[in-house]
Design a protein around this motif. Sequence first.
Motif, short mmCIF file in Angstrom:
data_model
loop_
_atom_site.label_atom_id
_atom_site.label_comp_id
_atom_site.label_asym_id
_atom_site.label_seq_id
_atom_site.Cartn_x
_atom_site.Cartn_y
_atom_site.Cartn_z
N ILE A 53 7.86 6.13 -13.97
CA ILE A 53 9.15 6.34 -13.32
C ILE A 53 9.02 6.35 -11.79
O ILE A 53 9.87 5.81 -11.08
CB ILE A 53 9.79 7.64 -13.80
CG1 ILE A 53 10.14 7.53 -15.29
CG2 ILE A 53 11.06 7.96 -13.00
CD1 ILE A 53 11.18 6.48 -15.60
N ARG A 54 7.92 6.93 -11.28
CA ARG A 54 7.80 7.08 -9.84
C ARG A 54 6.56 6.44 -9.23
O ARG A 54 6.53 6.16 -8.04
CB ARG A 54 7.80 8.58 -9.46
CG ARG A 54 9.11 9.27 -9.69
CD ARG A 54 9.06 10.70 -9.19
NE ARG A 54 10.34 11.38 -9.37
CZ ARG A 54 10.72 11.98 -10.49
NH1 ARG A 54 9.92 11.98 -11.52
NH2 ARG A 54 11.90 12.55 -10.58
N SER A 55 5.55 6.17 -10.02
CA SER A 55 4.29 5.66 -9.46
C SER A 55 4.38 4.16 -9.23
O SER A 55 4.89 3.43 -10.08
CB SER A 55 3.14 5.97 -10.42
OG SER A 55 2.99 7.36 -10.59
N THR A 56 3.86 3.71 -8.10
CA THR A 56 3.91 2.30 -7.75
C THR A 56 2.53 1.75 -7.42
O THR A 56 1.63 2.50 -7.02
CB THR A 56 4.83 2.06 -6.54
OG1 THR A 56 4.36 2.84 -5.45
CG2 THR A 56 6.26 2.44 -6.86
N VAL A 57 2.40 0.45 -7.60
CA VAL A 57 1.20 -0.27 -7.22
C VAL A 57 1.64 -1.50 -6.45
O VAL A 57 2.57 -2.19 -6.86
CB VAL A 57 0.38 -0.69 -8.46
CG1 VAL A 57 -0.78 -1.58 -8.05
CG2 VAL A 57 -0.14 0.54 -9.20
N TYR A 58 0.97 -1.77 -5.33
CA TYR A 58 1.26 -2.94 -4.52
C TYR A 58 0.01 -3.81 -4.39
O TYR A 58 -1.12 -3.29 -4.31
CB TYR A 58 1.68 -2.54 -3.11
CG TYR A 58 3.04 -1.91 -2.99
CD1 TYR A 58 3.22 -0.55 -3.15
CD2 TYR A 58 4.16 -2.70 -2.71
CE1 TYR A 58 4.48 0.02 -3.04
CE2 TYR A 58 5.42 -2.13 -2.59
CZ TYR A 58 5.57 -0.78 -2.75
OH TYR A 58 6.82 -0.22 -2.64
N ALA A 59 0.21 -5.12 -4.32
CA ALA A 59 -0.89 -6.00 -3.94
C ALA A 59 -1.25 -5.73 -2.49
O ALA A 59 -0.38 -5.44 -1.66
CB ALA A 59 -0.46 -7.46 -4.11
N ASP A 60 -2.53 -5.82 -2.17
CA ASP A 60 -2.97 -5.57 -0.79
C ASP A 60 -2.26 -6.50 0.19
O ASP A 60 -1.97 -6.10 1.32
CB ASP A 60 -4.49 -5.76 -0.69
CG ASP A 60 -5.27 -4.64 -1.35
OD1 ASP A 60 -6.46 -4.84 -1.63
OD2 ASP A 60 -4.68 -3.57 -1.61
N SER A 61 -1.97 -7.70 -0.24
CA SER A 61 -1.39 -8.70 0.66
C SER A 61 0.04 -8.38 1.08
O SER A 61 0.54 -8.96 2.05
CB SER A 61 -1.43 -10.07 0.00
OG SER A 61 -0.69 -10.06 -1.21
#
Length: 123
Positions: A53-61
């Motif tokens: 619900i709240r946790s996110t992951v982003y690509a380094d780029s």
Amino acid sequence: VQLQASGGGTVQAGGSLRLSCAASGSIVSIHAMGWYRQAPGQERELVATFTSIRSTVYADSVKGRFTISRDNARNMVYLQMNSLKPEDTAVYYCNADLNYIDNGVRRYGVNYWGKGTLVTVSS
């Protein structure tokens, strides 16, 4: 169940776009929901996603340039893309893991892909 992505287009380098994805159908709940992209001749890659619900992951780029957000009440996810670069050019796909009802039967943890929206960044 359908995932409908929108908001793609052509923008100059340094510009911004906002992508939207709406999930529709007999959805009970959505867990992970986010964005992937595929550039010509490249494999599909993660851009940004909610893993819960709240946790996110982003690509380094894209860290520091893109922001993912969601509206749980409307079953929507957004991707605000700032400081776009030509290398961000790709088809962007919405993806979700969700629970839904299929002819009265509850289905758990089914993964869906939207059809994609093209983002072109010119130099």
